[in-house]
Design a protein around this motif. Sequence first.
Motif, PDB file in Angstrom:
ATOM      1  N   VAL A   1       0.863  -1.187   0.000  1.00  0.00           N
ATOM      2  CA  VAL A   1       0.000   0.000   0.000  1.00  0.00           C
ATOM      3  C   VAL A   1       0.897   1.234   0.000  1.00  0.00           C
ATOM      4  O   VAL A   1       1.909   1.264   0.696  1.00  0.00           O
TER       5      VAL A   1
ATOM      6  N   PRO B   1       0.957   4.690   1.388  1.00  0.00           N
ATOM      7  CA  PRO B   1       0.171   5.527   2.307  1.00  0.00           C
ATOM      8  C   PRO B   1       0.115   6.976   1.822  1.00  0.00           C
ATOM      9  O   PRO B   1       1.042   7.447   1.162  1.00  0.00           O
TER      10      PRO B   1
ATOM     11  N   ARG C   1      -5.678   5.378   4.609  1.00  0.00           N
ATOM     12  CA  ARG C   1      -4.486   4.856   3.940  1.00  0.00           C
ATOM     13  C   ARG C   1      -3.252   5.631   4.379  1.00  0.00           C
ATOM     14  O   ARG C   1      -2.467   6.085   3.564  1.00  0.00           O
TER      15      ARG C   1
ATOM     16  N   PRO D   1      -1.997   0.593   7.054  1.00  0.00           N
ATOM     17  CA  PRO D   1      -2.682  -0.469   6.302  1.00  0.00           C
ATOM     18  C   PRO D   1      -1.685  -1.409   5.626  1.00  0.00           C
ATOM     19  O   PRO D   1      -0.615  -0.970   5.199  1.00  0.00           O
TER      20      PRO D   1
ATOM     21  N   ALA E   1      -4.639  -2.780   1.854  1.00  0.00           N
ATOM     22  CA  ALA E   1      -5.454  -1.922   2.738  1.00  0.00           C
ATOM     23  C   ALA E   1      -6.653  -2.669   3.327  1.00  0.00           C
ATOM     24  O   ALA E   1      -7.532  -2.069   3.933  1.00  0.00           O
TER      25      ALA E   1
END
Length: 355
Positions: free
Chosen positions: A70, A72, A205, A221, A225
């Motif tokens: 992920v 962020p 996120r 996450p 996520a």
Amino acid sequence: MAGSRTIFVAGAGIGGLTVSLALAARGFRVVILEKSERLEEIGAGLQLSPNASRVLVALGLQPRLAGRAVTPEAISLMSVRSGGEVARLQLGEVAARSAGAPYWVVHRADLQAALHAEVNEHHDIELRLGCQFEDVASHAKGLTVVHRSGMTRQQDLALALIGADGIWSAVRHHLFPHVQPQFSGLIAWRGTLDATQLPREYASRGVQLWMGPNAHLVAYPISGARQINIVAMVPGTWNRPGWSAPGDGNELRNTFASPRWPGPARMMVAAVDGWRKFALFTVPDGGQWTQGAIALLGDSAHAMLPFAAQGAGMAIEDAAVLARCLAEVQNEGGPAMAAALQRYARERRPRVARV
Ligand SMILES: Cc1cc2nc3c(=O)[nH]c(=O)nc-3n(C[C@H](O)[C@H](O)[C@H](O)COP(=O)(O)OP(=O)(O)OC[C@H]3O[C@@H](n4cnc5c(N)ncnc54)[C@H](O)[C@@H]3O)c2cc1C
């Protein structure tokens, strides 16, 4: 597969798998010895800033990590007094473009699985699971590496040996037995939550960092996520080696029960069911990393505390630099190989010490 251009790597963790791919990309054959029978789903989240993700992208890992890693939106420093955000470092796609590589948060198992899949497809890398490094001897023809699978002890010739076998490194113990990991007096507790278990603003996120009385809490996450990784760092005396001891959630909830911790932080700690814990050790700065055609890499050389979120990142950077230094000597053995490994250590030590 053993012989003049073959490099042995002890350990198929993040550093060992990455250096194997980096060496194979430079034309070496690689044999990886991994003591575990399987690369298990132990561990939780890792943060990879662009200095590390850049290396993985160059090795072709990005498609394999898509949907798992992920990016962020930001790192938020949260106030323990008010519960709100007090400082913010913007990340996301814009920051990734300016850094030339993304900031990723990823489950360790997803990263290891992606590296493992890439290794499996490479004709010049052989991964031997359930095979433990035991001993090494230097001689005129290079190295003899001794390893064990079950009751069977075997040996192979190698041009060089890379000890990427983690903080309790057997390769480091063989070279420098006086260097011992030191307990920091801190324990990391980790757990994961389904993102749906938290109110939307706390399942965002982003990376949230809470620094409060006698503890430190990080949440971000992972797994596309779908999950939130929560890590709490607290002082303590429990100091057994390992990465995944069961933790009593009540003990941790008591630490965060103080009204000085705001509701959202306590809510996150209370929502985790299965806490695991590991004691935080470091390898003291200042020891040697190489001896002849043998070198240490990642945690075996320089295990560090997680506050800069650079443990995996430093192992990945080591891998890129080590492969570049060895490529300069290719299949020359002996003194040229030893000199290349010394160049690697000279280049990496100041950088790692600064981080
Ligand atoms: C199972 C596991 C879970 C982890 N979970 C977390 C986590 O949740 N959060 C976090 O911040 N860090 C975690 N870490 C540590 C983190 O992966 C490292 O700090 C960082 O990625 C640097 O990696 P490394 O490759 O140097 O060492 P590691 O990732 O520790 O890898 C070392 C590898 O060497 C193997 N090995 C050890 N001895 C031998 C031997 N004699 N012969 C052959 N193989 C050997 C080990 O089985 C392991 O696969 C974990 C490490 C492990 C091994």
